[in-house]
Design a protein around this motif. Structure first.
Motif, mmCIF file in Angstrom:
data_model
loop_
_atom_site.group_PDB
_atom_site.id
_atom_site.type_symbol
_atom_site.label_atom_id
_atom_site.label_comp_id
_atom_site.label_asym_id
_atom_site.label_seq_id
_atom_site.Cartn_x
_atom_site.Cartn_y
_atom_site.Cartn_z
ATOM 1 N N GLY A 64 0.781 -1.226 0.000
ATOM 2 C CA GLY A 64 0.000 0.000 0.000
ATOM 3 C C GLY A 64 0.812 1.273 0.000
ATOM 4 O O GLY A 64 0.254 2.359 0.186
ATOM 5 N N THR A 65 2.126 1.190 -0.206
ATOM 6 C CA THR A 65 2.945 2.391 -0.343
ATOM 7 C C THR A 65 2.841 2.905 -1.780
ATOM 8 O O THR A 65 2.214 2.287 -2.634
ATOM 9 N N GLN A 66 3.478 4.028 -2.069
ATOM 10 C CA GLN A 66 3.300 4.637 -3.393
ATOM 11 C C GLN A 66 3.692 3.686 -4.519
ATOM 12 O O GLN A 66 2.928 3.443 -5.460
ATOM 13 N N ALA A 67 4.881 3.112 -4.430
ATOM 14 C CA ALA A 67 5.346 2.246 -5.520
ATOM 15 C C ALA A 67 4.596 0.927 -5.538
ATOM 16 O O ALA A 67 4.244 0.418 -6.604
ATOM 17 N N THR A 68 4.321 0.359 -4.360
ATOM 18 C CA THR A 68 3.675 -0.954 -4.344
ATOM 19 C C THR A 68 2.188 -0.871 -4.676
ATOM 20 O O THR A 68 1.604 -1.822 -5.186
ATOM 21 N N MET A 69 1.561 0.274 -4.406
ATOM 22 C CA MET A 69 0.191 0.465 -4.857
ATOM 23 C C MET A 69 0.147 0.528 -6.379
ATOM 24 O O MET A 69 -0.819 0.084 -7.013
ATOM 25 N N ALA A 70 1.198 1.082 -6.980
ATOM 26 C CA ALA A 70 1.292 1.097 -8.436
ATOM 27 C C ALA A 70 1.406 -0.325 -8.990
ATOM 28 O O ALA A 70 0.824 -0.652 -10.028
ATOM 29 N N LEU A 71 2.130 -1.182 -8.284
ATOM 30 C CA LEU A 71 2.271 -2.571 -8.712
ATOM 31 C C LEU A 71 0.953 -3.329 -8.583
ATOM 32 O O LEU A 71 0.636 -4.197 -9.394
ATOM 33 N N THR A 72 0.196 -3.012 -7.532
ATOM 34 C CA THR A 72 -1.048 -3.712 -7.235
ATOM 35 C C THR A 72 -2.085 -3.449 -8.319
ATOM 36 O O THR A 72 -2.293 -2.301 -8.721
ATOM 37 N N ALA A 73 -2.744 -4.509 -8.790
ATOM 38 C CA ALA A 73 -3.687 -4.371 -9.901
ATOM 39 C C ALA A 73 -5.085 -4.818 -9.487
ATOM 40 O O ALA A 73 -5.638 -5.787 -10.006
#
Length: 455
Positions: free
Chosen positions: A163-172
């Motif tokens: 749920g951080t900035q980069a990992t939210m971007a990864l999450t689909a």
């Protein structure tokens, strides 16, 4: 089984201490007034949990529950495992915190112990410790970009990486992505979701077309050179979606030809949970360049890690990078003690044996309950997808919620996942025994039958 009967929890010899804390109404009022409203709760009447022992939990009234969700796949060897508690208590009395700018023995010992659990010849020997899986995935993406000189990353639809900035971007999953949080240099390939194949095909005649979609994404949506591909060995939040054999072999080859590194997110599937192997990726005969982990690594401690080869780990020297609590002596003690229990008590073998028994019994339920569309997963990482119609596969999300309410009433805690919230997630502490597994299935049997009844 008659729907009027109720399965009984196995008899155990643990008696919970009397609860003398605030009432449930007081706890709820404090939460509503002083904590972020973004915190969600399961159940129409939220559950107040005050004590845990191995695979069991107790609420403030003394009612016992079988925990088949393990704090969202986090309690690996059992709540308050006595051997772990003892070692952590000893450490708390000696030294609670130093940062990594000083030396402390446990962090190196834990790093060594982790390295010994990776496949021979993998080169996966150096670890960066963090506080969470999100942070571990951030480190992995940063390292991959620095190492390759490329920026674009490929993840999979239906995935969850944090749920951080980069990992939210990864999450689909749209449900996990805030509208104003930008997705930068991340592309999402089709998920290897055989039950809901995006091409409408069936394995193995499909030729693993979903794996080859990664190549199309790279060709059409990137510069042709990527930093990394990241994937869960089994998609957890996505509903225990289990890729078919051969999938990762094809994808890893495609990604490496495009200059990228391959990252295995083992936050949920690691530490023996899939039974046949210690790491989920080993089920597919591949070796990643980096492995991220959290949750079960510390049996409930806020702990994560990213392990990789020395030449990739060296990228973190390119600038100053620091994590105040990463490597904290208490977290390291709990992580090391957890790993020792996993090895000593043959937890992985138990996950395999009990997981196979549990899955077979769930497959039997599928034959009797039309609500069950799919049973999938490995070891003690299982999913039961509920549908209103097996032909249309319409997600039975309200029915899944009803089943969860009913299992809670009977002393069973399970989770749910998938984009539509229609997959029951069964991922208990890996100390689960056969009696527990039988109670779990018998309880589900009753609750599915009641849920399917017309009002």
């Amino acid at each position: 089984m008659p729907t009027e009967s109720r399965a009984s929890l196995p008899i155990i010899d643990h008696t919970p201490a009397p609860y003398d804390g605030p009432s449930k109404s007081e706890v709820l009022a404090l939460r509503q007034q002083y904590l972020t409203p973004g915190l969600i709760t399961y159940y129409r009447d939220p559950l107040l949990l005050v004590e845990g022992h191995m695979q069991y939990l107790w609420d403030e009234t003394g009612k016992r529950y079988l925990d088949a969700f393990a704090g969202i796949v986090t309690v690996s060897v059992g709540h308050c495992h006595p051997d772990i508690v003892k070692k952590v208590q000893e450490q708390v009395g000696k030294l609670q915190h130093v940062t990594t700018i000083y030396l402390h023995p446990t962090i190196g010992e834990f790093g060594q112990k982790l390295a010994e659990h990776f496949p021979d010849g993998s080169g996966l020997t150096q670890t960066y410790f963090t506080n969470s899986g999100s942070e571990a995935n951030e480190i992995a993406i940063l390292s991959a970009r620095e190492f390759t000189g490329n920026q674009e990353v490929i993840s999979l639809r239906n995935c969850y990486h944090g749920g951080t900035q980069a990992t939210m971007a990864l999450t689909a999953h749209s449900t996990w992505k805030f509208k104003q949080n930008p997705t930068i240099n991340v592309k999402n390939a089709l998920a290897p979701y055989c039950y809901r194949c995006p091409y409408g095909l069936e394995y193995p005649s499909c030729g693993l077309k979903c794996a080859k979609d990664v190549e199309n994404v790279i060709k059409y949506e990137t510069s042709g050179q990527v930093a990394a591909f990241i994937a869960e060995s089994i998609q957890g939040v996505g509903g225990a979606v289990t890729p078919p054999p051969g999938y990762f072999e094809i994808v890893y080859d495609i990604v490496r030809k495009a200059g990228g590194l391959c990252i295995a997110d083992e936050v949920q599937s690691g530490f023996g949970r899939t039974g046949d192997h210690f790491w989920g990726f080993e089920n597919y005969g591949v070796t990643p360049d980096m492995v991220t982990m959290a949750k079960g690594i510390g049996n409930g401690a806020p702990l994560g890690a990213c392990t990789t080869r020395p030449e990739i780990a060296a990228m973190m020297k390119n600038r100053i990078h620091f994590n105040t609590y990463g490597g904290n002596p208490i977290s390291m003690t709990q992580g090391l003690a957890t790993l020792e229990v996993i090895d000593r008590d043959q937890i992985q073998q138990n996950a395999k044996n009990i997981g196979e028994h549990l899955k077979n019994r769930l497959l039997e339920l599928q034959e009797r309950h039309p609500l069950i569309g799919d049973v999938r997963g490995k070891g003690l990482m299982l999913g039961v997808e509920l549908v209103r119609d097996r032909k249309t596969k319409e997600p039975a999300n309200t029915e899944a919620a009803d089943v969860m309410e009913r299992t809670k009433e009977r002393g069973l805690i399970i989770g749910k996942g998938g984009l539509f919230g229609n997959t029951l997630r069964i991922k208990p502490p890996m100390c689960l025994n056969k009696d527990d597994a039988d109670f779990l299935v018998d309880c589900l049997d009753e609750c599915l039958a009641l849920t399917a009844k017309p009002n």
